[in-house]
Design a protein around this motif. Structure first.
Motif, mmCIF file in Angstrom:
data_model
loop_
_atom_site.group_PDB
_atom_site.id
_atom_site.type_symbol
_atom_site.label_atom_id
_atom_site.label_comp_id
_atom_site.label_asym_id
_atom_site.label_seq_id
_atom_site.Cartn_x
_atom_site.Cartn_y
_atom_site.Cartn_z
ATOM 1 N N PHE A 1 0.844 -1.189 0.000
ATOM 2 C CA PHE A 1 0.000 0.000 0.000
ATOM 3 C C PHE A 1 0.880 1.239 0.000
ATOM 4 C CE2 PHE A 1 -2.547 3.311 2.026
ATOM 5 C CZ PHE A 1 -3.721 3.212 1.300
ATOM 6 N N ALA A 2 0.637 2.149 -0.919
ATOM 7 C CA ALA A 2 1.480 3.337 -1.090
ATOM 8 C C ALA A 2 0.625 4.588 -0.887
ATOM 9 C CB ALA A 2 2.111 3.325 -2.476
ATOM 10 N N PRO A 3 0.620 5.153 0.319
ATOM 11 C CA PRO A 3 -0.257 6.293 0.604
ATOM 12 C C PRO A 3 -0.063 7.490 -0.323
ATOM 13 C CG PRO A 3 0.683 5.444 2.624
ATOM 14 C CD PRO A 3 1.376 4.741 1.501
ATOM 15 N N GLY A 4 1.176 7.830 -0.668
ATOM 16 C CA GLY A 4 1.404 8.997 -1.529
ATOM 17 C C GLY A 4 0.759 8.854 -2.896
ATOM 18 N N PRO A 5 1.082 7.796 -3.646
ATOM 19 C CA PRO A 5 0.448 7.611 -4.948
ATOM 20 C C PRO A 5 -1.071 7.456 -4.859
ATOM 21 C CG PRO A 5 2.428 6.272 -4.822
ATOM 22 C CD PRO A 5 2.184 6.848 -3.444
ATOM 23 N N VAL A 6 -1.553 6.807 -3.811
ATOM 24 C CA VAL A 6 -2.994 6.635 -3.654
ATOM 25 C C VAL A 6 -3.672 7.992 -3.467
ATOM 26 C CG1 VAL A 6 -4.812 5.697 -2.158
ATOM 27 C CG2 VAL A 6 -2.850 4.290 -2.774
ATOM 28 N N SER A 7 -3.119 8.840 -2.614
ATOM 29 C CA SER A 7 -3.747 10.146 -2.378
ATOM 30 C C SER A 7 -3.698 11.010 -3.632
ATOM 31 C CB SER A 7 -3.096 10.861 -1.195
ATOM 32 O OG SER A 7 -1.763 11.211 -1.469
ATOM 33 N N ARG A 8 -2.625 10.921 -4.399
ATOM 34 C CA ARG A 8 -2.563 11.684 -5.663
ATOM 35 C C ARG A 8 -3.599 11.153 -6.655
ATOM 36 N NH1 ARG A 8 2.731 11.618 -3.940
ATOM 37 N NH2 ARG A 8 3.325 9.776 -5.157
ATOM 38 N N HIS A 9 -3.759 9.847 -6.711
ATOM 39 C CA HIS A 9 -4.786 9.245 -7.567
ATOM 40 C C HIS A 9 -6.170 9.770 -7.185
ATOM 41 C CE1 HIS A 9 -7.885 6.074 -8.110
ATOM 42 N NE2 HIS A 9 -7.338 5.982 -9.312
ATOM 43 N N HIS A 10 -6.461 9.750 -5.894
ATOM 44 C CA HIS A 10 -7.774 10.186 -5.436
ATOM 45 C C HIS A 10 -8.032 11.653 -5.776
ATOM 46 C CE1 HIS A 10 -7.971 6.325 -3.752
ATOM 47 N NE2 HIS A 10 -8.251 6.594 -2.479
ATOM 48 N N ARG A 11 -7.040 12.501 -5.544
ATOM 49 C CA ARG A 11 -7.203 13.930 -5.883
ATOM 50 C C ARG A 11 -7.446 14.119 -7.369
ATOM 51 N NH1 ARG A 11 -3.009 14.681 -2.000
ATOM 52 N NH2 ARG A 11 -1.465 14.812 -3.649
ATOM 53 N N ALA A 12 -6.766 13.340 -8.197
ATOM 54 C CA ALA A 12 -6.911 13.470 -9.646
ATOM 55 C C ALA A 12 -8.279 12.987 -10.131
ATOM 56 C CB ALA A 12 -5.807 12.692 -10.360
ATOM 57 N N LYS A 13 -8.894 12.058 -9.426
ATOM 58 C CA LYS A 13 -10.146 11.443 -9.874
ATOM 59 C C LYS A 13 -11.411 12.033 -9.262
ATOM 60 C CE LYS A 13 -8.182 8.167 -12.336
ATOM 61 N NZ LYS A 13 -8.356 8.105 -13.777
ATOM 62 N N LEU A 14 -11.317 12.634 -8.089
ATOM 63 C CA LEU A 14 -12.511 12.961 -7.310
ATOM 64 C C LEU A 14 -13.485 13.893 -8.015
ATOM 65 C CD1 LEU A 14 -14.053 12.451 -4.738
ATOM 66 C CD2 LEU A 14 -12.854 14.375 -3.718
ATOM 67 N N LEU A 15 -13.028 14.990 -8.571
ATOM 68 C CA LEU A 15 -13.967 15.936 -9.189
ATOM 69 C C LEU A 15 -14.694 15.323 -10.378
ATOM 70 C CD1 LEU A 15 -12.039 19.315 -8.933
ATOM 71 C CD2 LEU A 15 -13.885 18.437 -7.478
ATOM 72 N N ASP A 16 -13.998 14.510 -11.169
ATOM 73 C CA ASP A 16 -14.660 13.823 -12.278
ATOM 74 C C ASP A 16 -15.699 12.833 -11.765
ATOM 75 O OD1 ASP A 16 -13.224 15.211 -14.211
ATOM 76 O OD2 ASP A 16 -11.701 13.639 -14.413
ATOM 77 N N LEU A 17 -15.396 12.161 -10.655
ATOM 78 C CA LEU A 17 -16.358 11.228 -10.078
ATOM 79 C C LEU A 17 -17.599 11.954 -9.566
ATOM 80 C CD1 LEU A 17 -13.924 8.883 -8.138
ATOM 81 C CD2 LEU A 17 -15.282 8.282 -10.162
ATOM 82 N N VAL A 18 -17.412 13.099 -8.930
ATOM 83 C CA VAL A 18 -18.553 13.891 -8.456
ATOM 84 C C VAL A 18 -19.409 14.319 -9.636
ATOM 85 C CG1 VAL A 18 -19.242 16.071 -7.375
ATOM 86 C CG2 VAL A 18 -17.459 14.665 -6.319
ATOM 87 N N GLU A 19 -18.769 14.813 -10.676
ATOM 88 C CA GLU A 19 -19.507 15.245 -11.870
ATOM 89 C C GLU A 19 -20.293 14.077 -12.469
ATOM 90 O OE1 GLU A 19 -18.028 16.477 -16.191
ATOM 91 O OE2 GLU A 19 -17.518 17.970 -14.670
#
Length: 89
Positions: A40-58
């Motif tokens: 589990f890699a917290p740094g890459p995971v958090s960057r992934h989540h930030r990159a995806k979240l707004l598109d997921l909300v939309e």
């Protein structure tokens, strides 16, 4: 009943969904897949989540046939999904 936008991102999945009157109107998710041989890699995971979240909300709002102004409340995970990890590294 209120219309609630739910946000989740406590582990390798990040998601956005909409619920109204106890009915799930949408449920959008994206998963971070750790490269083979790595834990589990917290740094890459958090960057992934930030990159995806707004598109997921939309996408969740679109699937539900709603706009942001139609949302009465936002529910979200608080804290980390894994004890002892940091999401900001």
């Amino acid at each position: 009943m209120p219309t609630v936008l739910g946000l989740e991102g406590s582990a390798n999945k990040v998601g956005a969904g909409v619920v109204r009157d106890g009915q799930v109107l949408s449920n959008q998710r994206a998963t971070y897949v750790t490269p083979p041989g790595q834990g589990f890699a917290p740094g890459p995971v958090s960057r992934h989540h930030r990159a995806k979240l707004l598109d997921l909300v939309e996408a969740a709002l679109k699937e539900a046939g709603l706009r942001g102004g139609d949302v009465d409340a936002v529910a979200f995970t608080k804290g980390l999904g894994r004890a002892g990890t940091r999401s900001d590294t």
